[in-house]
Design a protein around this motif. Structure first.
Motif, mmCIF file in Angstrom:
data_model
loop_
_atom_site.group_PDB
_atom_site.id
_atom_site.type_symbol
_atom_site.label_atom_id
_atom_site.label_comp_id
_atom_site.label_asym_id
_atom_site.label_seq_id
_atom_site.Cartn_x
_atom_site.Cartn_y
_atom_site.Cartn_z
ATOM 1 N N VAL A 1 5.543 6.783 9.673
ATOM 2 C CA VAL A 1 6.548 7.952 9.095
ATOM 3 C C VAL A 1 7.402 7.054 10.326
ATOM 4 C CG1 VAL A 1 7.670 9.891 10.030
ATOM 5 C CG2 VAL A 1 5.644 9.624 8.284
ATOM 6 N N LEU A 2 6.662 6.932 11.825
ATOM 7 C CA LEU A 2 7.654 6.118 12.713
ATOM 8 C C LEU A 2 8.120 4.638 12.686
ATOM 9 C CD1 LEU A 2 5.186 7.487 16.121
ATOM 10 C CD2 LEU A 2 7.420 8.721 14.628
ATOM 11 N N LEU A 3 7.071 4.229 12.273
ATOM 12 C CA LEU A 3 7.741 2.703 12.138
ATOM 13 C C LEU A 3 9.166 2.992 10.720
ATOM 14 C CD1 LEU A 3 4.707 1.032 11.433
ATOM 15 C CD2 LEU A 3 6.647 0.661 13.456
ATOM 16 N N TRP A 4 9.095 4.105 10.011
ATOM 17 C CA TRP A 4 10.052 3.468 9.328
ATOM 18 C C TRP A 4 11.230 4.545 9.408
ATOM 19 C CZ3 TRP A 4 9.910 1.706 3.838
ATOM 20 C CH2 TRP A 4 11.428 2.002 3.312
ATOM 21 N N ARG A 5 11.213 5.671 10.060
ATOM 22 C CA ARG A 5 12.844 6.414 11.171
ATOM 23 C C ARG A 5 13.445 5.145 11.845
ATOM 24 N NH1 ARG A 5 11.137 12.069 12.512
ATOM 25 N NH2 ARG A 5 13.531 12.533 12.713
ATOM 26 N N SER A 6 12.276 4.336 12.558
ATOM 27 C CA SER A 6 13.117 3.340 13.402
ATOM 28 C C SER A 6 13.611 2.067 13.229
ATOM 29 C CB SER A 6 12.113 3.480 14.873
ATOM 30 O OG SER A 6 11.065 2.212 14.323
ATOM 31 N N ALA A 7 13.403 1.741 11.442
ATOM 32 C CA ALA A 7 13.753 1.015 10.877
ATOM 33 C C ALA A 7 15.370 0.885 11.816
ATOM 34 C CB ALA A 7 13.145 0.171 9.738
ATOM 35 N N ALA A 8 16.318 1.498 11.691
ATOM 36 C CA ALA A 8 17.602 1.671 11.547
ATOM 37 C C ALA A 8 18.014 1.450 12.807
ATOM 38 C CB ALA A 8 18.124 2.940 10.598
ATOM 39 N N ARG B 1 15.308 -16.658 20.020
ATOM 40 C CA ARG B 1 16.303 -16.259 19.873
ATOM 41 C C ARG B 1 17.133 -16.712 18.270
ATOM 42 N NH1 ARG B 1 18.658 -12.366 22.592
ATOM 43 N NH2 ARG B 1 18.865 -13.064 25.149
ATOM 44 N N ALA B 2 16.037 -17.946 17.792
ATOM 45 C CA ALA B 2 16.288 -18.093 16.637
ATOM 46 C C ALA B 2 15.720 -17.633 15.698
ATOM 47 C CB ALA B 2 15.275 -20.349 16.246
ATOM 48 N N LEU B 3 14.768 -17.415 15.931
ATOM 49 C CA LEU B 3 14.151 -16.749 15.294
ATOM 50 C C LEU B 3 15.081 -15.446 14.739
ATOM 51 C CD1 LEU B 3 11.403 -15.769 13.045
ATOM 52 C CD2 LEU B 3 10.053 -15.620 15.124
ATOM 53 N N LEU B 4 14.899 -14.087 16.022
ATOM 54 C CA LEU B 4 15.804 -13.255 15.788
ATOM 55 C C LEU B 4 16.719 -13.328 15.161
ATOM 56 C CD1 LEU B 4 15.516 -11.670 18.827
ATOM 57 C CD2 LEU B 4 14.822 -10.533 17.176
ATOM 58 N N ALA B 5 17.735 -14.732 15.230
ATOM 59 C CA ALA B 5 19.090 -14.025 14.402
ATOM 60 C C ALA B 5 18.596 -14.214 13.091
ATOM 61 C CB ALA B 5 20.003 -15.756 14.469
ATOM 62 N N ARG B 6 17.696 -14.745 12.527
ATOM 63 C CA ARG B 6 16.690 -14.831 11.391
ATOM 64 C C ARG B 6 16.382 -13.678 10.180
ATOM 65 N NH1 ARG B 6 18.343 -19.974 13.111
ATOM 66 N NH2 ARG B 6 18.742 -21.184 11.991
ATOM 67 N N LEU B 7 15.682 -13.006 12.077
ATOM 68 C CA LEU B 7 14.837 -11.653 11.357
ATOM 69 C C LEU B 7 15.797 -10.432 11.242
ATOM 70 C CD1 LEU B 7 11.982 -11.771 13.636
ATOM 71 C CD2 LEU B 7 12.179 -12.031 10.738
ATOM 72 N N ARG B 8 15.058 -9.871 9.972
ATOM 73 C CA ARG B 8 15.849 -8.503 9.954
ATOM 74 C C ARG B 8 15.046 -7.133 10.445
ATOM 75 N NH1 ARG B 8 20.226 -7.239 7.436
ATOM 76 N NH2 ARG B 8 20.010 -5.426 6.904
ATOM 77 N N LEU B 9 15.611 -6.970 11.382
ATOM 78 C CA LEU B 9 14.151 -5.947 12.446
ATOM 79 C C LEU B 9 13.693 -5.102 11.444
ATOM 80 C CD1 LEU B 9 15.386 -6.665 15.546
ATOM 81 C CD2 LEU B 9 13.940 -7.804 14.123
ATOM 82 N N ALA B 10 14.794 -4.676 11.141
ATOM 83 C CA ALA B 10 14.748 -3.131 10.467
ATOM 84 C C ALA B 10 13.921 -3.600 9.208
ATOM 85 C CB ALA B 10 15.827 -2.665 9.919
ATOM 86 N N THR B 11 14.241 -4.609 8.501
ATOM 87 C CA THR B 11 13.307 -5.362 6.878
ATOM 88 C C THR B 11 11.916 -4.997 7.627
ATOM 89 O OG1 THR B 11 15.244 -6.051 5.830
ATOM 90 C CG2 THR B 11 12.759 -6.159 4.995
ATOM 91 N N ARG C 1 10.138 -2.009 7.957
ATOM 92 C CA ARG C 1 9.880 -0.924 6.893
ATOM 93 C C ARG C 1 8.548 -1.769 6.503
ATOM 94 N NH1 ARG C 1 15.698 -1.080 6.089
ATOM 95 N NH2 ARG C 1 16.027 1.553 6.509
ATOM 96 N N ILE C 2 8.212 -3.203 6.702
ATOM 97 C CA ILE C 2 7.135 -3.384 5.967
ATOM 98 C C ILE C 2 5.625 -3.190 6.378
ATOM 99 C CG2 ILE C 2 5.852 -5.575 5.398
ATOM 100 C CD1 ILE C 2 8.314 -7.304 5.081
ATOM 101 N N GLY C 3 5.941 -3.317 7.928
ATOM 102 C CA GLY C 3 4.471 -2.591 8.595
ATOM 103 C C GLY C 3 4.432 -1.036 8.662
ATOM 104 N N ALA C 4 5.544 -0.498 7.828
ATOM 105 C CA ALA C 4 5.709 1.222 7.755
ATOM 106 C C ALA C 4 4.794 1.001 6.435
ATOM 107 C CB ALA C 4 7.095 1.967 7.011
#
Length: 206
Positions: free
Chosen positions: A81-88, A173-183, A186-189
């Motif tokens: 629940v915490l991971l899903w809610r914090s994704a946004a 930075r290169a990885l952060l630029a290509r990662l959708r942290l929210a996604t 949510r996978i972790g959730a």
């Protein structure tokens, strides 16, 4: 060592830590010191923390099986629940964490010029203090309690943390630029939700 347990720990910890303080803190440290020196310090900090987490989980595993499984199921359910809610708010949280770590490290060290011992020591202290009580540590303890195999859980969880911190130090930075942290979060959730169901099923089967 049980390879299945180790891989389970890897699969749980990796998506939880990838967009978390571990990655961002290592990224910031790698802009102040040599990446390899940062990674060594971070790896040592995580070795100690993971060892403590699996030790606690191993002790919990000695308790009656049903209460342990109930506790672990609740832990993973709350984590999901915490991971899903914090994704946004993952991107804003990443920026805040970066600012906090930058303030702790300070501007005195310059890229590639820090003494090796200072780089390793600073990286160890920053990550050791920053990661206490976060979800990855709680999940590591929970997995050790659920499986009763702290050695395999340690191997998988520590490998996940090494991969995340290595990616932060080398790719940054290169990885952060290509990662959708929210996604990723949510996978972790979703992974945590599956483990909560598995633990709950274990309660019904006892």
């Amino acid at each position: 060592m049980d390879l299945t347990v180790a891989l389970t720990a890897l699969a749980v910890i990796l998506p939880v830590e990838l967009p978390d303080k571990t990655f961002v803190a290592t990224l910031v440290l790698a802009t102040r010191f040599r990446p390899l020196q940062v990674w060594v310090g971070v790896a040592l900090a995580f070795a100690v923390q993971t060892a403590i987490a699996v030790t606690v989980g191993g002790l919990i595993a000695q308790l009656p099986r049903t209460p342990v499984l109930v506790l672990v199921a609740l832990l993973f359910a709350v984590g999901a629940v915490l991971l899903w809610r914090s994704a946004a708010g993952a991107d804003a949280e990443e920026a805040q964490t970066e600012a906090e770590v930058t303030a702790k490290v300070g501007a005195g060290a310059q890229t590639g010029r820090g003494h090796a011992l200072k780089a390793v020591g600073t990286s160890f202290v920053v990550l050791f203090l920053a990661e206490w009580g976060d979800l990855s540590q709680l999940f590591t303890a929970g997995l050790a309690a659920q499986t009763g195999d702290p050695v395999s859980v340690f191997a998988g969880a520590w490998l996940a943390l090494l991969l995340v911190s290595g990616a932060g130090a080398l790719l940054g930075r290169a990885l952060l630029a290509r990662l959708r942290l929210a996604t990723v979060r949510r996978i972790g959730a979703a992974v945590c939700a599956v483990l909560a169901v598995v633990s709950a099923a274990g309660v019904l089967g006892t």
